[in-house]
Design a protein around this motif. Structure first.
Motif, short mmCIF file in Angstrom:
data_model
loop_
_atom_site.label_atom_id
_atom_site.label_comp_id
_atom_site.label_asym_id
_atom_site.label_seq_id
_atom_site.Cartn_x
_atom_site.Cartn_y
_atom_site.Cartn_z
N MET A 197 1.84 2.47 -3.44
CA MET A 197 0.78 2.78 -4.41
C MET A 197 0.92 4.18 -4.98
O MET A 197 0.71 4.39 -6.17
N TYR A 198 1.30 5.15 -4.17
CA TYR A 198 1.38 6.53 -4.63
C TYR A 198 2.82 7.01 -4.76
O TYR A 198 3.05 8.17 -5.07
N GLU A 199 3.77 6.13 -4.54
CA GLU A 199 5.18 6.49 -4.71
C GLU A 199 5.69 5.80 -5.98
O GLU A 199 5.38 6.24 -7.08
N LYS A 253 0.81 -1.23 0.00
CA LYS A 253 0.00 0.00 0.00
C LYS A 253 0.84 1.28 0.00
O LYS A 253 0.52 2.23 -0.70
N SER A 284 2.94 4.68 -8.59
CA SER A 284 2.45 5.76 -9.45
C SER A 284 3.48 6.13 -10.51
O SER A 284 3.15 6.33 -11.69
#
Length: 129
Positions: free
Chosen positions: A34-36, A31, A39
């Protein structure tokens, strides 16, 4: 070489396929990734095929076409770097999957390089409808 669409280019087909593979893989990352890195790798992998598409749309101008193919090449290298980060930080633990995907991007990188060389050397023979 006669093409009706960017979809006729093997480099486009391979880049698009690999981007789908990377997208699905990124959704299985921890998790916190997910945005590091998740992405980042989604963006760079998709940027390869989109640069090919945009360059093909500007193929009337050799310099523009080559510029976008070069962007695709650099995005391919960036995607390999993100894969390496994910594997080396153990966010991507499956070594077999890592090697398969990385191998696909290394092959794609070589194909893009060869296509750039072909466009540079054979621009006058390049036909499209």
């Amino acid at each position: 070489m006669k093409m009706k669409s960017y979809r006729d280019l093997n480099i486009y087909k391979d880049a698009h396929h690999l981007a789908i593979v990377v997208h699905k893989l990124s959704l299985l990352l921890p998790k916190f990734e997910m945005y590091e890195e998740g992405s980042q790798i989604r963006r760079s992998s998709k940027a390869i095929s989109t640069a090919i598409v945009e360059g093909y749309g500007r193929k009337k101008y050799k310099a523009d076409f080559l510029r976008f193919l070069t962007y695709a090449q650099s995005e391919c290298d960036e995607t390999i770097e993100h894969l390496d980060f994910l594997f080396e930080t153990e966010s991507l633990e499956n070594e077999i999957r890592y090697n398969e995907i990385k191998g696909g991007y290394i092959k794609l990188s070589k194909q893009i390089n060869k296509f750039i060389d072909w466009v540079e050397d054979n621009w006058n023979n390049f036909e499209s409808e």
